[in-house]
Design a protein around this motif. Structure first.
Motif, mmCIF file in Angstrom:
data_model
loop_
_atom_site.group_PDB
_atom_site.id
_atom_site.type_symbol
_atom_site.label_atom_id
_atom_site.label_comp_id
_atom_site.label_asym_id
_atom_site.label_seq_id
_atom_site.Cartn_x
_atom_site.Cartn_y
_atom_site.Cartn_z
ATOM 1 N N ILE A 33 0.838 -1.198 0.000
ATOM 2 C CA ILE A 33 0.000 0.000 0.000
ATOM 3 C C ILE A 33 0.873 1.248 0.000
ATOM 4 O O ILE A 33 1.821 1.365 0.776
ATOM 5 C CB ILE A 33 -1.024 0.001 1.165
ATOM 6 N N GLU A 34 0.573 2.133 -0.900
ATOM 7 C CA GLU A 34 1.390 3.330 -1.130
ATOM 8 C C GLU A 34 0.469 4.555 -1.139
ATOM 9 O O GLU A 34 -0.512 4.592 -1.878
ATOM 10 C CB GLU A 34 2.143 3.176 -2.458
ATOM 11 N N ASN A 210 7.817 2.872 5.046
ATOM 12 C CA ASN A 210 7.436 4.136 4.405
ATOM 13 C C ASN A 210 8.470 5.243 4.615
ATOM 14 O O ASN A 210 8.140 6.405 4.833
ATOM 15 C CB ASN A 210 6.021 4.575 4.809
ATOM 16 N N GLY A 335 17.578 3.327 5.066
ATOM 17 C CA GLY A 335 18.692 3.001 4.157
ATOM 18 C C GLY A 335 19.604 4.180 3.876
ATOM 19 O O GLY A 335 20.684 4.024 3.311
HETATM 20 C C1 LIG Z 1 19.205 13.360 -3.678
HETATM 21 C C2 LIG Z 1 19.289 11.928 -3.249
HETATM 22 C C3 LIG Z 1 20.217 11.089 -3.864
HETATM 23 C C4 LIG Z 1 20.325 9.755 -3.477
HETATM 24 N N1 LIG Z 1 21.227 8.951 -4.108
HETATM 25 C C5 LIG Z 1 21.310 7.629 -3.788
HETATM 26 C C6 LIG Z 1 22.178 6.778 -4.493
HETATM 27 O O1 LIG Z 1 22.862 7.189 -5.423
HETATM 28 N N2 LIG Z 1 22.225 5.454 -4.124
HETATM 29 C C7 LIG Z 1 21.462 4.961 -3.091
HETATM 30 O O2 LIG Z 1 21.539 3.763 -2.797
HETATM 31 N N3 LIG Z 1 20.627 5.777 -2.398
HETATM 32 C C8 LIG Z 1 20.545 7.082 -2.726
HETATM 33 N N4 LIG Z 1 19.707 7.916 -2.038
HETATM 34 C C9 LIG Z 1 18.996 7.388 -0.882
HETATM 35 C C10 LIG Z 1 17.801 6.573 -1.295
HETATM 36 O O3 LIG Z 1 17.119 7.242 -2.323
HETATM 37 C C11 LIG Z 1 16.877 6.355 -0.079
HETATM 38 O O4 LIG Z 1 17.616 5.835 1.007
HETATM 39 C C12 LIG Z 1 15.787 5.358 -0.434
HETATM 40 O O5 LIG Z 1 15.111 5.768 -1.580
HETATM 41 C C13 LIG Z 1 14.812 5.195 0.720
HETATM 42 O O6 LIG Z 1 13.872 4.235 0.310
HETATM 43 P P1 LIG Z 1 12.651 3.861 1.233
HETATM 44 O O7 LIG Z 1 11.908 2.782 0.535
HETATM 45 O O8 LIG Z 1 13.131 3.579 2.618
HETATM 46 O O9 LIG Z 1 11.780 5.204 1.350
HETATM 47 P P2 LIG Z 1 11.024 6.072 0.224
HETATM 48 O O10 LIG Z 1 11.587 5.875 -1.108
HETATM 49 O O11 LIG Z 1 10.945 7.467 0.740
HETATM 50 O O12 LIG Z 1 9.584 5.423 0.180
HETATM 51 C C14 LIG Z 1 8.615 5.604 1.181
HETATM 52 C C15 LIG Z 1 7.246 5.534 0.522
HETATM 53 O O13 LIG Z 1 6.248 5.442 1.542
HETATM 54 C C16 LIG Z 1 5.133 6.210 1.125
HETATM 55 N N5 LIG Z 1 4.353 6.535 2.334
HETATM 56 C C17 LIG Z 1 4.649 7.446 3.280
HETATM 57 N N6 LIG Z 1 3.720 7.411 4.254
HETATM 58 C C18 LIG Z 1 2.814 6.469 3.895
HETATM 59 C C19 LIG Z 1 1.607 5.969 4.508
HETATM 60 N N7 LIG Z 1 1.144 6.432 5.692
HETATM 61 N N8 LIG Z 1 0.909 5.002 3.855
HETATM 62 C C20 LIG Z 1 1.339 4.493 2.663
HETATM 63 N N9 LIG Z 1 2.494 4.936 2.061
HETATM 64 C C21 LIG Z 1 3.214 5.902 2.678
HETATM 65 C C22 LIG Z 1 5.740 7.416 0.424
HETATM 66 O O14 LIG Z 1 4.806 8.033 -0.446
HETATM 67 C C23 LIG Z 1 6.924 6.783 -0.297
HETATM 68 O O15 LIG Z 1 6.603 6.384 -1.615
HETATM 69 C C24 LIG Z 1 19.530 9.248 -2.425
HETATM 70 C C25 LIG Z 1 18.577 10.070 -1.817
HETATM 71 C C26 LIG Z 1 18.454 11.407 -2.230
HETATM 72 C C27 LIG Z 1 17.415 12.269 -1.587
#
Ligand SMILES: Cc1cc2nc3c(=O)[nH]c(=O)nc-3n(C[C@H](O)[C@H](O)[C@H](O)COP(=O)(O)OP(=O)(O)OC[C@H]3O[C@@H](n4cnc5c(N)ncnc54)[C@H](O)[C@@H]3O)c2cc1C
Length: 384
Positions: A33-34, A210, A335
């Motif tokens: 769920i997103e 999330n 991460g």
């Molecule tokens: C500028 C930048 C450059 C980066 N470069 C790199 C790189 O080169 N290599 C690398 O490995 N990492 C990189 N990163 C880090 C990496 O992008 C993040 O660590 C990673 O994307 C985090 O993933 P995640 O799934 O934990 O969170 P997210 O990708 O933030 O996903 C969380 C999701 O949860 C959803 N959500 C939030 N609340 C709710 C809710 N209540 N109900 C349902 N859904 C919800 C959001 O809409 C979102 O889609 C970079 C980050 C940035 C900002």
């Protein structure tokens, strides 16, 4: 309508997508769920750098990341075959300029340590110091007065292509609900509460993934604040003719050529931020700084700028596993800057834990809930 799943995953970023994908492949029924759309958070970025930790002061976290990077190519190729979609993966290698004599000596030592840590004879990956003037067609020689490191383990992936392929697999083999905001989970009844009046959903277990928003979700459940966000910005340039060049890490920035004829540059890091909007001044800054050490970027068109909020745990490493005082609520958050390189192996370890099996590569202790919440918090089965 009432839907019941073995596992509900909250969040369509790289941690949630790889967890749902791996759980589906293990035979579980899964809904992801997103709140908005897939990769609406930090995972919708541009850079996709898959960069190894240095082969120095080796520890379980570095070994876990090393194993992840070794396996990622095979994982990406399987996903590409399953979906018919590209991931943009390529083992591109990386250049690290050496700017002082101290750094030169330091990296000569690292090159030696790589012989025992990276097992070059079995893996084929090398970490070597090259003299001043090497690779001058890509890195400005003045930026590397003491030579450079060229290592071949580093790779890149397209964050948008990779997340699109994972989402396609989940849509075909499970349930992907976009526009569905998670509000809570009742472990006794199995009811997953979503905002608005969506179909009623039940789950045996859930994984909170999330991203940066997950710290609030986890705090509501545990009363503990274990992390925060850090804003970052990156840009994408037109990069025709540069596709096969290695990534460069210089002046705190990555330059990462991609196979679609673009080059990504990033990233900025801001602990204090008001929103995730692009700041045009940071776009200029990124372009200026990267062009100084990589002149072939000069006069290239900026195709897009993008900003997102990285999830960063207070203890720095990701937090993966069962939440304190819960029996069915797990989390995979934090991460920070290395999510794309480790997410698939994190997901394998987490799904093995959900299935009561030993993972092929166990999670480092520093990724475990006790490291983040402390040993004083009781697990559910220790209560009363
Ligand atoms: C500028 C930048 C450059 C980066 N470069 C790199 C790189 O080169 N290599 C690398 O490995 N990492 C990189 N990163 C880090 C990496 O992008 C993040 O660590 C990673 O994307 C985090 O993933 P995640 O799934 O934990 O969170 P997210 O990708 O933030 O996903 C969380 C999701 O949860 C959803 N959500 C939030 N609340 C709710 C809710 N209540 N109900 C349902 N859904 C919800 C959001 O809409 C979102 O889609 C970079 C980050 C940035 C900002």
């Amino acid at each position: 309508m009432s839907l019941s799943f073995d596992l509900v995953v909250v969040g369509g970023g790289i941690f949630g997508l790889t967890t749902a994908y791996t759980a589906l492949k293990s035979g579980m029924t899964v809904a992801l769920i997103e709140e908005r759309e897939v990769a609406a958070g930090a995972s919708g970025g541009l850079l996709g750098a898959l960069m190894p930790h240095m082969p120095a002061r080796w520890n379980p976290k570095k070994e876990f990341q090393f194993q992840s990077l070794l396996q990622l190519e095979a994982h990406a190729r399987v996903l590409e075959d399953e979906t018919g979609l590209p991931t943009g993966y390529k083992r591109c290698g990386r250049i690290l300029p050496l700017t002082s004599e101290d750094k030169l000596h330091h990296h000569i030592e690292r090159a030696e340590e790589s012989l025992t840590r990276w097992h070059p004879q079995e893996t084929g990956f090398s970490y070597e110091v090259e003299p001043e003037g090497s690779r001058a067609d890509w890195l400005a020689p003045g930026s590397a007065p003491f030579g450079l490191v060229y290592e071949t383990l580093a790779a890149r992936i397209s964050p948008r292509a990779y997340t699109t392929a994972l989402a396609a697999y989940i849509r075909s083999n499970g349930t992907l609900m976009e526009g569905a905001r998670f509000l809570g989970f009742d472990e006794k009844t199995g009811v997953v509460t979503l905002e608005g009046a969506p179909p009623s959903i039940k789950a045996d277990r859930i994984v909170i993934a999330n991203g940066y928003w997950g710290y609030d979700t986890i705090s509501e459940m545990t009363g503990q604040s274990i992390g925060r966000g850090e804003k970052g910005q990156a840009i994408l340039l037109e990069g025709k003719g540069l596709e096969d060049l290695p990534a460069i890490y210089c002046d705190g920035l990555y330059v990462v050529p991609h196979e679609d004829g673009t080059v990504a540059i990033g990233s900025t890091s801001d602990r204090v931020f008001e929103n995730a909007d692009v700041d045009p001044a940071r776009t200029e800054e990124l372009l200026f700084r990267a062009s100084a050490f990589c002149p072939r970027l000069i006069d290239r068109e900026v195709l897009t700028s993008w900003a997102g909020i990285r999830p960063r745990c207070n203890k720095r490493d990701p937090m993966i596993g069962l939440l304190p005082e819960r029996a069915k609520t797990y989390a995979a958050v934090g991460g920070f800057k290395i999510s794309f390189g480790i997410a698939h192996l994190v997901a394998k370890a987490l799904v093995a834990e959900l299935a009561g099996k030993e993972p092929e590569h166990g999670l480092p202790e520093t990724f475990r809930p006790t490291h983040h919440f402390g040993h004083n918090l009781l697990a559910h089965d220790q209560l009363s």
